[in-house]
Structures are given as structure tokens and as C-alpha cells.
Scaffold this active site. Structure first.
Site, PDB file in Angstrom:
ATOM      1  N   GLY A   1       0.782  -1.242   0.000  1.00 13.16           N
ATOM      2  CA  GLY A   1       0.000   0.000   0.000  1.00 13.16           C
ATOM      3  C   GLY A   1       0.804   1.277   0.000  1.00 13.16           C
ATOM      4  O   GLY A   1       0.284   2.328   0.386  1.00 13.16           O
TER       5      GLY A   1
ATOM      6  N   SER B   1      23.406 -12.790   7.561  1.00 13.45           N
ATOM      7  CA  SER B   1      22.552 -13.240   8.669  1.00 13.45           C
ATOM      8  C   SER B   1      22.420 -14.754   8.760  1.00 13.45           C
ATOM      9  O   SER B   1      21.790 -15.265   9.682  1.00 13.45           O
ATOM     10  CB  SER B   1      21.158 -12.617   8.541  1.00 13.45           C
ATOM     11  OG  SER B   1      20.533 -13.033   7.347  1.00 13.45           O
TER      12      SER B   1
ATOM     13  N   LYS C   1      11.138 -11.267   8.927  1.00 12.84           N
ATOM     14  CA  LYS C   1      11.586 -12.642   9.154  1.00 12.84           C
ATOM     15  C   LYS C   1      10.648 -13.392  10.095  1.00 12.84           C
ATOM     16  O   LYS C   1      10.295 -14.555   9.852  1.00 12.84           O
ATOM     17  CB  LYS C   1      13.008 -12.634   9.723  1.00 12.84           C
ATOM     18  CG  LYS C   1      14.063 -12.173   8.715  1.00 12.84           C
ATOM     19  CD  LYS C   1      15.440 -12.037   9.348  1.00 12.84           C
ATOM     20  CE  LYS C   1      16.473 -11.595   8.313  1.00 12.84           C
ATOM     21  NZ  LYS C   1      17.820 -11.412   8.891  1.00 12.84           N
TER      22      LYS C   1
END
Length: 809
Positions: free
Chosen positions: A362, A681, A724
Site C-alpha cells: 500500500g 545473517s 523474518k
């Protein structure tokens, strides 16, 4: 036969338009007005074919219906560039001269002239030295001539001439001379470039002498009284000249009124008045006059002093924002803060918001809602694929077909100086030899500079400080850091399943019912059906695919309503979804299967939201090589190397065989190899997989993890925590392992996710292993593992009973 074919190629059947008092040369852009029926017919015929015309000058300009004998046989083949209707009878045509040509015969006389024309080959110039000397002389004389006549485009014509060939230079100079038609026709018919340049030398010297003598007679130093269309050979009636003068005077008066009405700043008004003074001394039909008129039209049509009246009712604004979008609390709060500030401060600086998030959440539609809530006009500029700086700042008027940049064009479209301006997909801009558009945007998006924004075409400052800029992007890595620094960045993460359910019920389904002409009674979809639709048919951070699937359902219901009547009702339970949408596109991944050795689940962030990745590690007999597959990026490969080095440093503590790295090859693979993977990560996930393999202890599938690992075993913070965790929750993960320094990111996580998942925050790799491995490690005071774990494949099952008895489950 070949020779005949070549001759036929040089001959062209082409519509003819006779011109009055105008000679067109090759390599020049010329505007003129036509009104005769025969000329309009010829133009229409040319426009429908190759857009090519034959242009030749009338011997007698007063003739309304010239015969072939009244038109010069030598002219120009020209291409139509643009046609504009002035009124019911007249058309304005802009053409570009291409090649000299001669009329061989007239093949048609009604309803328009059509001729068989032969292109004239350009002859060789001859001696280069004599050509260069003559050319220098002509350029010098022409520069003096332009100064004496006060030509408006003097500064742009001379540099352009120096970059052209002698042939083009002679034609361009000929077109800019105010001499009689007969003399211009002689120059056109002079085919040899050297002869034409020598002829120009003589003509320009004669014109300069005439101007000087006229100045001496008048006792003035300015030749402003010079007629716009000089030449003793032209037969121009007094009445027609008076009409032209009156028409031009009326045009100038209208432009002056527009300047006064625009209420522009003094500098801009002075610029506009100077341009009007130049326009007054130009021939009305010249190319320069057209450029000048276009400039004045642009500068007078800008909203220099027009503003939208803002709505400052905070409750109404909040209601509008909530009506249009579900969630997005941070953005809504920022807009309401600005409206509150407007009630205390009269002229605060404009807002520059940067919205970063995955597609379909949006970001773009939010701009329209903000405009509606604040009562401002709304304009949108898509920057995807923009690679030219001139798209932002505009082209200088010296270029043919120059226009203002997109910023000024959109401000004109808005009609006010304080619209909501959406700069969409700013991360999709690129750079090439034409400049860097992101550098040009820095001035636009800097509150300290945009009050004096300078567009190259307008060439005067325009105030953009009251514009509310909203910039959208999917990722930040492709946006230059100085540009990011100028914006107030707000991250918009993906939606949870519950949020998607509410958006589907309250926004998407009613919207599709309305667009398909359906009533609420025609279709009923339960919450369970919507949840199944979200889980099995869409996998995204936003809701675009959800809207597409609802559209597909509505189309099928429309068909039934049309065939069975408007009162038809359709109830869609979860079981019926396959009938409407086919088999489910997505299924739950293998995270619910049994725990495995050497397999761990990692959480990743992409520009489309969060994703779960499975990291697989295996060992095969070899020489200690270390390989990785699955299209891992450079940083992830380095993370894998660091994780492997960490494990090798812990061989004694983990009771792993000493010579393992010499006997086996370690292979790391991340499935879905067609998708590139990048980032640091995955460090703790990779280390966990390797340790699980070498210790023969499975990794629990209930846990997903993310964190960067150092060689000393410390766990460093990572980004994209909300995305995540949303992905992990969507896939049914019950526990997550995150770095301790990411604890502050929990405030952005929805309560429902925090209640449904157990989140572990860790500082070291030892803590990760205690959570992720199905058998807990127990280290003694010296840091050594008490469990007698063996790494040799043949000894995997040895001492199994003693191991089981010492493990705490």
C-alpha cells in the site's frame, strides 16, 4: 535494367505544397501555416504515407491558386514533424528539410499537386584550404550579422554551427538571413557547397552594409525598426501586413496579461518580460518565435501563487486514512503530526517521507489517501527506468524540442504549488552517459534547497518547499546514501495473516464486488475460506495476489448471476476453493517433518518480504575441500567460510575427530538454487548445520534462526526482524533464535506473533546450540564437551546407550 532501377529510386512521386515568401533549406526545422484546401489535402496525403512533402516557393506570393508555371521547379523534400490545428481553416505545420530536389513533371493537379521529383546530389566542395578559409569568414560575418539584428538565439546558433559540416552550415545560415525570396532561392539552387559559401559571404556583407547605412540615416544604434519580412522582390499588400501586425500586437498583449495574472516572483516576471521583448522583434513564422511562444506558455501556466486550502481537522483526516488503509500506524501518525503542526505554525517546511517495503503493502495508494486527508491535489511520477538527468531538471532551450523536466510538468498538472507529490519506485532509477537522475533529485528533496529549484528550461527559480513529497522504494541498497539522508524513512513490513484477513474482508472484497457489479447477497466468503485462500493460494508480504484471486472468484460468480438471475447467491466454503481457483499453489514446506542431522532453518529478508531457507550440510569422503551450492552471494559465501573456521576451532571442545578436515569434503547447499541468496545473517544457521553434521545430533525443525557469527563465536545483530518473524509464523514455526541486540525490534512485532512464538535472544554460538540441537551440550569448566561424540561414519552407532543415558531431554 539495374541502371533503370537506380534511376527510378532517385525519382519520387510526392505531394507538393507551394509556399508564400518562404524558402525551406535542408537540415533546418521550419514552421509555417497552411489554409488552402489543396495544401491541406497534400498534407493529409503525405501524413498517411511516408510523411514526406515537396516544398517549393511561389514566384508571386499574392496568387491564391498558383499554376505549375507560378512555382519554382527547385525545392526541398521535407519530413513532417508536427501538425497543430490553429482554427477551423488553418493548420500549423513544422517540417524538417531533408534533401534538395527538382520537379521533373506534375503527375496530378487535383485535389492537390503531386509531382515527380528528382533528388539532387551534393557536389564535392573542392579544395579544403579554400573551404576552411571561406567558412571561417562566413561564420565571423554571420556572428556580426546576428549581433546587429539582435537575434534572440544568438548564443545557441553559433556553437551549433561550429559542430556541423560545411554543407549544413551554409544551409542553416541561409535560413536565418532576412533577405528577399529571390536571393534565398538562388542560395538553395547553388548545389556546390564552396560556391554557396562564397555567395553567402557576398550576401551577408551586403546586408551588414545596408544595416549600417540605415543606422546612420536614422541616427540610431539599434535596428529595431527593421521589418520582420524584408525584401524588395516580395509583393505584399498593405492590408495583409496591417492584419499581421494587429494579430501579433494582440498576441503580445494577451501574453502580458497572462504574466500579470500569474503573480510570479520578480525574477521570473523580469525573465518573461525580456522574452516578450525578443518575441516582438522576431518574424512571427520563424522557428525562434515558436520556441519563444512555447516558453512563455509554460512560464505563465505554472502555479506560482496558487495553493490548495488544507483540511486541518485531525479527526476527519484520521478517519479518511483508516477508511483507505488497514494498519500502517507509523505513516498515519506522521501525517497527523504534520497537520497538528500546521495549526501552530503558518508555513512549516514541506514533508519528505520515504516509504520502504515489499510490493503490495500500500505504499503508492497511501499517497492518494494522504492527499484526500489533507485536501491537497495529488500527482504521481514513476521513476522506474529513468536514467536521464534532464527528466528531472529539463532540457535547455538550445535543444530542438526542449521541454521542462518532469517535476515542473507535474506541478503544472497539479495546478497548485503545494500538492502531494508521489515519487514512485525511486530505487529503480539507473545511471548512464546522460547523467545521474538521483543526483538531480537531491536538490528536489532537500528542504534547505528546494525553495530555489532551478529547471533548465524555465531557467528561473521555482519554490518546491511547500510540496509534500512521498518517496517509495522496495529496497534501500540501490538508493545513494546522500539521497536517503534527505528523507524521513519509514519501513512498511509485510502483513500478518490476521491483517491480510481483515484487509480482504474490509477493503479488497467490497472493492471487487463494486467493480464487478455484484451485491453482498450474491457472494458469501467465510473467514475460514479467506484464511485458506491466503495460506494456500498466495505467498507474499503484501496483498496484490490476494486481490487477484478474489477478482477471479468474482468473475466466475458474475457469470452465474448473469445466467441464473440477479438474485443468485453463492456461498464459498473452504472446500469449494479448488473449484474456483484450481489446486493450491503453495503447500507448507518440510518444516513439519522429523528433525534431521545437518539441516537447519534460517530466516531471510528479501525485497518481497521475509522468507525461510533450509540449509543442508553433508560430508563425503575426500581431501578436506569445502564447497557450497544454491547460488550463494559473495557475503553469504564468506559467512559460510567463517562458520566453518569457527567449527574447526572448536574441534576439541566438540569432541570431533582431529583429522576430519583431511578425510572428508564438506558440502553446503541451500535449496531453490534458481533464487540468488545474499547477506551475513545466515552465519549461526550455517554453523549449526555443520556442527549438527559433525556431532550427529539432529537440529529441531521447530526453531528458525538468524544472526551473524564471528570467528570467536559472538552473535551480531541483523536487519529485517519483523519480516523474518512474519515469514516464520506464516510457516508454522514455534520458536526463533535472534541476536540479543535485536531485542529492541520486538516493539514492532504484532502481539499475536509474540504470543504464538517463543523468541530466544542469544549472545554466543554456545547458546544457539543449546536451543537448536535436539540433545543439549554440557560443557565442563575447561569448556570441553562431556559427551563422547564421535565423528567417524563407521562409529556412529558405537556407545549409543552410554550417550543416551547422559543426555537430558
Amino acid at each position: 535494367m539495374m541502371q533503370k532501377d537506380q534511376k527510378n529510386k532517385k525519382l519520387k512521386k510526392i505531394p507538393l505544397i507551394p509556399l508564400r515568401d518562404l524558402v525551406v533549406f535542408p537540415s533546418t526545422l521550419v514552421p509555417f501555416i497552411i489554409g488552402r484546401n489543396s495544401s491541406i489535402e497534400a498534407l493529409e496525403k503525405a501524413s498517411s504515407d511516408e510523411k514526406m512533402l515537396f516544398l517549393s516557393t511561389q514566384l508571386d506570393a499574392s496568387l491564391n491558386n498558383p499554376q505549375p508555371k507560378d512555382v519554382y521547379t527547385f525545392g526541398v523534400i521535407a519530413k513532417i514533424i508536427r501538425v497543430v490545428r490553429i482554427d477551423e481553416k488553418n493548420l500549423k505545420v513544422i517540417v524538417e528539410g531533408k534533401k534538395r530536389a527538382r520537379i521533373i513533371e506534375y503527375t496530378q493537379s487535383y485535389p492537390y499537386y503531386e509531382v515527380l521529383a528528382k533528388e539532387i546530389k551534393q557536389t564535392k566542395a573542392g579544395d579544403d584550404k579554400s573551404m576552411n578559409e571561406s567558412l571561417k569568414r562566413v561564420l565571423s560575418l554571420f556572428e556580426d550579422y546576428l549581433k546587429l539584428t539582435k537575434h534572440s538565439n544568438f548564443e545557441s546558433i553559433i556553437p551549433a554551427l561550429r559542430e556541423n559540416t560545411p554543407e549544413r552550415i551554409s544551409d542553416i545560415i541561409s535560413s536565418h538571413l532576412h533577405i528577399n525570396v529571390d536571393e534565398k532561392q538562388n542560395l538553395l539552387e547553388t548545389i556546390n557547397p564552396l560556391e554557396r559559401i562564397r555567395r553567402l559571404n557576398f550576401v551577408i556583407e551586403s546586408e551588414i552594409l545596408k544595416i549600417h547605412s540605415k543606422m546612420r540615416k536614422d541616427g540610431k544604434s539599434s535596428p529595431k525598426k527593421k521589418k520582420p519580412f524584408p525584401g524588395s522582390g516580395q509583393k505584399i499588400f498593405t492590408t495583409s501586413m496591417n492584419k499581421k501586425k494587429d494579430r501579433k500586437a494582440n498576441e503580445i498583449e494577451e501574453l502580458k496579461k497572462k504574466i500579470q495574472k500569474a503573480k510570479m516572483p520578480k525574477a521570473a516576471e523580469q525573465k518573461a518580460m525580456e522574452e516578450i521583448e525578443r518575441l516582438e522583434v522576431m518574424p512571427p513564422m520563424s522557428a525562434e518565435a515558436t520556441v519563444s511562444r512555447n516558453y512563455l506558455e509554460w512560464i505563465t501556466s505554472l502555479p506560482w501563487n496558487k495553493k490548495s486550502r488544507e483540511k486541518r481537522d485531525i479527526k476527519k483526516a484520521e478517519k479518511i486514512l483508516d477508511e483507505d488503509h488497514y494498519g500502517l500506524e507509523k505513516v498515519k501518525e506522521r501525517i497527523l503530526e504534520y497537520l497538528s503542526l500546521r495549526q501552530l505554525v503558518k508555513n512549516p517546511k514541506g514533508v519528505i517521507l520515504g516509504l520502504v517495503g515489499p510490493p503490495g503493502v500500500g505504499k503508492s495508494s497511501l499517497g492518494q489517501s494522504i492527499a484526500r486527508a489533507t485536501g491537497r491535489k495529488f500527482v504521481r511520477l514513476s521513476l522506474g527506468g529513468v536514467r536521464d538527468e534532464a527528466e528531472i531538471r529539463g532540457h535547455r532551450r538550445t535543444y530542438i524540442g526542449a521541454y521542462p523536466g518532469r517535476m515542473i510538468q507535474m506541478i503544472k498538472k497539479a495546478g497548485t504549488k503545494n500538492p502531494v507529490f508521489l515519487l514512485d519506485e525511486v530505487d529503480k532509477m539507473s545511471v548512464d552517459f546522460r547523467g545521474d537522475p538521483s543526483s538531480a533529485l537531491m536538490e528536489v528533496l532537500d528542504p534547505e534547497q528546494n525553495s530555489t529549484f532551478l529547471d533548465h528550461y524555465i531557467d528561473t527559480e521555482f519554490d518546491l518547499s511547500q510540496v509534500m513529497f512521498i518517496v517509495t522504494a522496495n529496497v534501500l541498497k540501490t538508493i545513494p546514501a546522500p539521497l536517503i539522508d534527505r528523507m524521513e524513512m519509514i519501513r512498511i513490513p509485510g502483513y500478518t495473516e490476521e491483517e491480510k484477513l481483515q484487509i480482504g474482508k474490509k477493503f479488497l472484497l467490497p472493492k471487487q464486488l463494486k467493480s464487478h457489479g455484484l451485491k453482498k447477497s450474491n457472494i458469501k466468503i467465510s473467514d475460514k475460506t479467506l484464511k485458506k485462500l491466503i495460506g494456500d493460494y498466495t505467498r507474499e508480504a503484501g496483498v496484490r495476489n490476494l486481490e487477484r484471486e478474489l477478482t477471479s472468484i468474482c468473475r466466475k460468480v458474475v457469470k452465474k448471476v448473469v445466467t441464473k438471475g440477479k438474485g443468485y447467491q453463492e456461498y464459498i466454503p473452504p472446500k469449494k476453493l479448488e473449484k474456483y481457483l484450481g489446486i493450491p499453489r503453495y503447500r507448507r514446506s518440510g518444516i513439519d517433518k522429523k528433525d534431521e542431522i545437518g539441516v537447519a532453518i534460517g530466516m531471510a529478508w528479501t525485497e518481497f518480504g521475509g522468507e525461510l531457507l533450509t540449509f543442508e550440510v553433508t560430508k563425503v569422503h575426500g581431501k578436506g575441500n569445502f564447497t557450497y551450492t544454491g547460488q550463494l552471494g559473495e557475503i553469504m559465501q564468506e559467512s559460510a567460510q567463517a562458520a566453518f573456521s569457527y567449527v574447526k576451532g572448536k574441534i576439541y571442545e566438540l569432541n570431533i575427530a582431529k583429522n576430519l578436515h583431511k578425510k572428508f569434503d564438506i558440502h553446503i547447499h541451500v535449496p531453490e538454487a534458481s533464487t540468488p541468496k545474499e547477506g551475513p545473517s545466515a552465519g549461526i544457521t550455517l554453523a549449526t548445520s555443520i556442527i549438527s553434521l559433525l556431532t550427529n545430533i539432529p537440529v529441531t525443525k521447530k526453531v528458525a534462526m538468524s544472526g551473524e557469527l564471528t570467528l570467536k563465536g559472538k552473535v551480531l545483530p541483523v536487519g529485517g526482524i519483523k519480516e523474518k518473524l512474519l515469514a516464520a509464523h506464516r510457516e508454522g514455526i514455534k520458536e526463533a533464535v535472534l541476536p540479543l541486540d535485536n531485542m529492541c525490534d520486538l516493539k514492532d512485532i504484532p502481539k499475536k506473533i509474540k504470543q504464538a512464538m517463543k523468541i530466544h535472544f542469544v549472545e554466543t554460538m554456545d547458546e544457539v546450540l543449546k536451543i537448536a540441537l535436539t540433545k543439549e551440550f554440557s560443557f565442563d569448566k575447561e569448556g570441553k564437551n562431556k559427551l563422547p561424540i564421535k565423528a567417524d561414519i563407521n562409529e556412529e552407532n558405537k556407545n549409543k546407550e552410554s550417550q543416551d543415558s547422559s543426555v537430558t531431554h
